[in-house]
Design a protein around this motif. Structure first.
Motif, PDB file in Angstrom:
ATOM      1  N   LEU A   1       6.991 -57.718  18.755  1.00  0.00           N
ATOM      2  CA  LEU A   1       8.342 -57.876  17.989  1.00  0.00           C
ATOM      3  C   LEU A   1       8.675 -59.454  18.090  1.00  0.00           C
ATOM      4  O   LEU A   1       8.870 -60.038  19.130  1.00  0.00           O
ATOM      5  CB  LEU A   1       9.155 -57.184  18.774  1.00  0.00           C
ATOM      6  CG  LEU A   1      10.750 -57.000  18.255  1.00  0.00           C
ATOM      7  CD1 LEU A   1      10.660 -56.418  16.910  1.00  0.00           C
ATOM      8  CD2 LEU A   1      11.637 -56.443  19.241  1.00  0.00           C
ATOM      9  N   ASP A   2       8.709 -59.969  17.083  1.00  0.00           N
ATOM     10  CA  ASP A   2       9.149 -61.431  16.873  1.00  0.00           C
ATOM     11  C   ASP A   2      10.394 -61.480  16.501  1.00  0.00           C
ATOM     12  O   ASP A   2      11.068 -61.438  15.586  1.00  0.00           O
ATOM     13  CB  ASP A   2       8.188 -62.140  15.761  1.00  0.00           C
ATOM     14  CG  ASP A   2       8.239 -63.515  15.625  1.00  0.00           C
ATOM     15  OD1 ASP A   2       9.292 -64.019  16.513  1.00  0.00           O
ATOM     16  OD2 ASP A   2       7.611 -64.162  14.901  1.00  0.00           O
ATOM     17  N   LEU A   3      11.323 -61.771  17.682  1.00  0.00           N
ATOM     18  CA  LEU A   3      12.577 -62.047  17.550  1.00  0.00           C
ATOM     19  C   LEU A   3      13.104 -62.945  16.778  1.00  0.00           C
ATOM     20  O   LEU A   3      14.258 -63.066  16.211  1.00  0.00           O
ATOM     21  CB  LEU A   3      13.219 -61.947  19.020  1.00  0.00           C
ATOM     22  CG  LEU A   3      12.946 -61.079  20.020  1.00  0.00           C
ATOM     23  CD1 LEU A   3      13.676 -61.165  21.280  1.00  0.00           C
ATOM     24  CD2 LEU A   3      13.686 -59.649  19.505  1.00  0.00           C
ATOM     25  N   SER A   4      12.317 -64.060  16.581  1.00  0.00           N
ATOM     26  CA  SER A   4      12.848 -65.252  15.802  1.00  0.00           C
ATOM     27  C   SER A   4      12.727 -64.919  14.308  1.00  0.00           C
ATOM     28  O   SER A   4      13.464 -65.532  13.338  1.00  0.00           O
ATOM     29  CB  SER A   4      11.779 -66.465  15.627  1.00  0.00           C
ATOM     30  OG  SER A   4      10.500 -66.068  15.295  1.00  0.00           O
ATOM     31  N   LYS A   5      12.281 -63.547  13.740  1.00  0.00           N
ATOM     32  CA  LYS A   5      12.078 -63.258  12.374  1.00  0.00           C
ATOM     33  C   LYS A   5      13.184 -62.244  12.058  1.00  0.00           C
ATOM     34  O   LYS A   5      13.464 -61.765  11.099  1.00  0.00           O
ATOM     35  CB  LYS A   5      10.946 -62.631  12.138  1.00  0.00           C
ATOM     36  CG  LYS A   5       9.666 -63.372  12.204  1.00  0.00           C
ATOM     37  CD  LYS A   5       8.682 -62.660  11.609  1.00  0.00           C
ATOM     38  CE  LYS A   5       7.187 -63.638  11.599  1.00  0.00           C
ATOM     39  NZ  LYS A   5       5.981 -62.824  11.376  1.00  0.00           N
ATOM     40  N   LEU A   6      14.481 -62.299  13.189  1.00  0.00           N
ATOM     41  CA  LEU A   6      15.460 -61.296  13.048  1.00  0.00           C
ATOM     42  C   LEU A   6      16.321 -61.548  11.757  1.00  0.00           C
ATOM     43  O   LEU A   6      17.006 -60.750  10.756  1.00  0.00           O
ATOM     44  CB  LEU A   6      16.255 -61.292  13.967  1.00  0.00           C
ATOM     45  CG  LEU A   6      17.508 -60.573  13.921  1.00  0.00           C
ATOM     46  CD1 LEU A   6      17.403 -59.034  13.746  1.00  0.00           C
ATOM     47  CD2 LEU A   6      18.871 -60.626  15.157  1.00  0.00           C
ATOM     48  N   ASN A   7      16.535 -62.886  11.222  1.00  0.00           N
ATOM     49  CA  ASN A   7      17.270 -63.256  10.263  1.00  0.00           C
ATOM     50  C   ASN A   7      16.334 -63.727   8.839  1.00  0.00           C
ATOM     51  O   ASN A   7      16.870 -64.264   7.978  1.00  0.00           O
ATOM     52  CB  ASN A   7      18.063 -64.414  10.718  1.00  0.00           C
ATOM     53  CG  ASN A   7      18.968 -64.283  11.854  1.00  0.00           C
ATOM     54  OD1 ASN A   7      19.678 -63.120  11.850  1.00  0.00           O
ATOM     55  ND2 ASN A   7      19.131 -65.254  12.659  1.00  0.00           N
ATOM     56  N   ALA A   8      15.178 -63.284   9.277  1.00  0.00           N
ATOM     57  CA  ALA A   8      14.386 -64.086   8.066  1.00  0.00           C
ATOM     58  C   ALA A   8      14.229 -62.869   6.884  1.00  0.00           C
ATOM     59  O   ALA A   8      14.276 -61.815   7.249  1.00  0.00           O
ATOM     60  CB  ALA A   8      12.669 -64.016   8.625  1.00  0.00           C
ATOM     61  N   TYR A   9      14.292 -63.480   5.635  1.00  0.00           N
ATOM     62  CA  TYR A   9      14.363 -62.815   4.609  1.00  0.00           C
ATOM     63  C   TYR A   9      13.811 -63.231   3.347  1.00  0.00           C
ATOM     64  O   TYR A   9      13.739 -64.758   3.537  1.00  0.00           O
ATOM     65  CB  TYR A   9      15.774 -62.235   4.128  1.00  0.00           C
ATOM     66  CG  TYR A   9      16.572 -63.439   3.729  1.00  0.00           C
ATOM     67  CD1 TYR A   9      16.593 -63.896   2.234  1.00  0.00           C
ATOM     68  CD2 TYR A   9      17.620 -63.860   4.674  1.00  0.00           C
ATOM     69  CE1 TYR A   9      17.389 -64.999   2.042  1.00  0.00           C
ATOM     70  CE2 TYR A   9      18.298 -64.809   4.205  1.00  0.00           C
ATOM     71  CZ  TYR A   9      18.429 -65.451   3.003  1.00  0.00           C
ATOM     72  OH  TYR A   9      19.157 -66.462   2.802  1.00  0.00           O
ATOM     73  N   GLN A  10      13.025 -62.763   2.265  1.00  0.00           N
ATOM     74  CA  GLN A  10      12.804 -63.398   1.207  1.00  0.00           C
ATOM     75  C   GLN A  10      13.326 -62.768  -0.098  1.00  0.00           C
ATOM     76  O   GLN A  10      13.680 -61.890  -0.251  1.00  0.00           O
ATOM     77  CB  GLN A  10      11.367 -63.059   0.940  1.00  0.00           C
ATOM     78  CG  GLN A  10      10.685 -61.858   1.104  1.00  0.00           C
ATOM     79  CD  GLN A  10       9.175 -61.433   1.084  1.00  0.00           C
ATOM     80  OE1 GLN A  10       8.709 -62.353   1.689  1.00  0.00           O
ATOM     81  NE2 GLN A  10       8.921 -60.298   0.562  1.00  0.00           N
ATOM     82  N   LYS A  11      13.555 -63.882  -1.009  1.00  0.00           N
ATOM     83  CA  LYS A  11      14.331 -63.480  -2.258  1.00  0.00           C
ATOM     84  C   LYS A  11      13.291 -62.668  -3.035  1.00  0.00           C
ATOM     85  O   LYS A  11      12.165 -62.629  -3.223  1.00  0.00           O
ATOM     86  CB  LYS A  11      14.678 -64.638  -2.936  1.00  0.00           C
ATOM     87  CG  LYS A  11      15.518 -65.610  -2.252  1.00  0.00           C
ATOM     88  CD  LYS A  11      17.294 -64.763  -2.292  1.00  0.00           C
ATOM     89  CE  LYS A  11      17.604 -64.725  -3.664  1.00  0.00           C
ATOM     90  NZ  LYS A  11      19.095 -64.209  -3.534  1.00  0.00           N
TER      91      LYS A  11
END
Length: 316
Positions: free
Chosen positions: A303-313
């Motif tokens: 589980l990569d916690l650094s990707k919690l806020n990652a999104y793509q348009k």
């Protein structure tokens, strides 16, 4: 909040506790950290503050700093008293310069306050002995309080759950959907996790602006275990107060999406709860979250916690 169309009447929630008078309410209802956006006045400061709750909720650095500063100030005060009485009444100190005398009185105070008592300095006479006995009692009571605060901070049940910085609007099963994401960020074991999502906005009723709150139906309002990330999804159907909202609507209007999370922590053997909110300005229209977890050599899920806020348009 600006005026929005009055939709989703049948989902209206009148039990939020936030009040309905829009003209008397400022800013968001819930801050990002989950605290209420309310400033209390009308009583003296010390009657409006619970020091116990404050000391339990402040950061660890502030807590240690307050304890340390209090320790220095108390011993400084007692050192002043011993100096005023006269260091000649502290057997073991040879009067010299004022700085040296005060320093010796200060360290005698720290030994008395902590009940260490090395023995090379001792009070002589009534005033010095009385002051030392009062300080020793005060020290015992102070350390008892400090110990209780330390225990309270470590034992207090806390939901170690993080919210994504933004919510997104993405396609979902043939309709648009509001999505937000949470994840546990400590080595906790959370089961029976529940979510509730409300929408707060201002509408006009009989020509008067009032705060209205709407329950937002979500795909799953409960999961058995929260070990990975959980994307909470509100399908925007015809029953949703967000139905028909465009990207411009989210930019031009003001609204707040309030999220409540509750789960059972097996370590605390207690229910923990946390809340947060998203203003319309924090909703990304036409985006989807990047997956946070994957397998590693087919042996463990990472589980990569650094990707919690990652999104793509995306376009839809």
């Amino acid at each position: 909040m600006s005026v929005l169309k009055n939709r989703g009447k049948k989902n209206s929630n009148k039990q939020t506790g936030f009040g309905t008078n829009a003209s008397n309410y400022g800013g968001r209802f819930i801050n990002k950290d989950g605290s209420a956006n309310v400033k209390k006045i009308g009583l003296p400061f010390f009657e409006r503050i619970s020091w116990y709750h404050t000391m339990l909720n402040i950061s660890g650095f502030k807590f240690i700093t307050i304890i340390f500063v209090f320790y220095l100030l108390v011993n400084f005060a007692f050192a002043c008293i011993y100096t005023l009485i006269g260091v000649q009444y502290l057997q073991g100190i040879k009067p010299n310069s004022f700085i040296e005398d005060f320093g010796q009185a200060f360290f005698f105070s720290t030994q008395t306050f902590t009940t260490v008592g090395y023995g090379h300095i001792s009070p002589v006479g009534f005033l010095a002995s009385f002051t030392a006995s009062v300080e020793a009692l005060f020290g015992l009571l102070t350390f008892a309080i400090a110990t209780g605060l330390f225990y309270g901070r470590f034992s207090k049940p806390k939901a170690h759950i993080m919210f994504s910085e933004n919510a997104v609007i993405a396609p979902f099963q043939g309709v648009k959907a509001l999505m937000l994401r949470i994840t546990p960020h400590k080595n906790t074991s959370l089961i029976d996790a529940e979510a509730k999502v409300n929408l707060g906005m201002t509408v006009k009723e009989n020509g008067v602006e009032v705060n209205k709150f709407f329950n937002l139906d979500i795909e799953y309002d409960k999961i058995n275990t929260l070990t990975l990330s959980w994307t909470i999804v509100h399908p925007i159907t015809e029953d949703s107060p967000l139905y028909g909202f465009t990207e411009d609507d989210f930019k031009k209007n003001e609204g707040e999406i309030i999220v409540f999370i509750k789960a059972f922590d097996e370590m605390y053997s207690n229910t923990v709860a946390i809340k947060s909110s998203y203003m319309f300005s924090e909703v990304i229209y036409g985006a989807k979250f990047v997956q946070m977890f994957d397998d590693e050599d087919d042996t463990v899920t990472v589980l990569d916690l650094s990707k919690l806020n990652a999104y793509q348009k995306i376009n839809f």
